[in-house]
Design a protein around this motif. Structure first.
Motif: not given
Length: 131
Positions: A12-13, A17-22, A56-57, A90-96
């Motif tokens: 998962v990158q 989109a699925e990762f970020l939306d979820t 990703a979800v 992944l954590y860095e993207a989610a925290l941002a």
């Protein structure tokens, strides 16, 4: 139950989109985690959600819920993220995404520095005891 729905080899990158939306959904409402976990299997069976997208979800659900719950508990503006590799990104993207200023620190460097400090302290103590 979910092991048949996800691809354990999926990479998962952080811009998926699925990762970020979820993630965004669960950051706002972490209490939805258990209900949303069961939608992964159903989406695969009923709507053709691929195992890679399901992975990703799932990542988005778990990371988003963790950050969302922490956000409701702690009043933070900045986060020092000790992580490495794919999971760290992944954590860095989610925290941002959650609005945090992220200060990433490489976990492997931290571990090496800690081991070096422990060994140095141990050897110094051994030298004092043998003198």
């Amino acid at each position: 139950l979910l092991k048949h729905s996800v691809d354990p080899a999926a990479r998962v990158q952080p811009d998926n989109a699925e990762f970020l939306d979820t993630c965004a959904e669960l950051i706002q409402a972490p209490e939805l985690l258990t209900a949303r976990l069961f939608t992964i299997r159903a989406a695969g069976l009923l709507h053709g959600l691929s195992p890679a997208k399901a992975s990703a979800v799932l990542s988005g659900l778990l990371i988003g819920a963790e950050i969302g719950a922490a956000r409701k508990t702690y009043q933070l503006k900045d986060v020092t993220l000790v992580g490495a590799g794919r999971l760290g990104t992944l954590y860095e993207a989610a925290l941002a995404l959650a609005g945090y200023k992220v200060n990433p620190v490489d976990a492997e460097q931290v571990v090496r520095a800690g081991l070096h400090a422990a060994a140095t302290s141990f050897w110094a103590r051994e030298e004092r005891q043998s003198a």
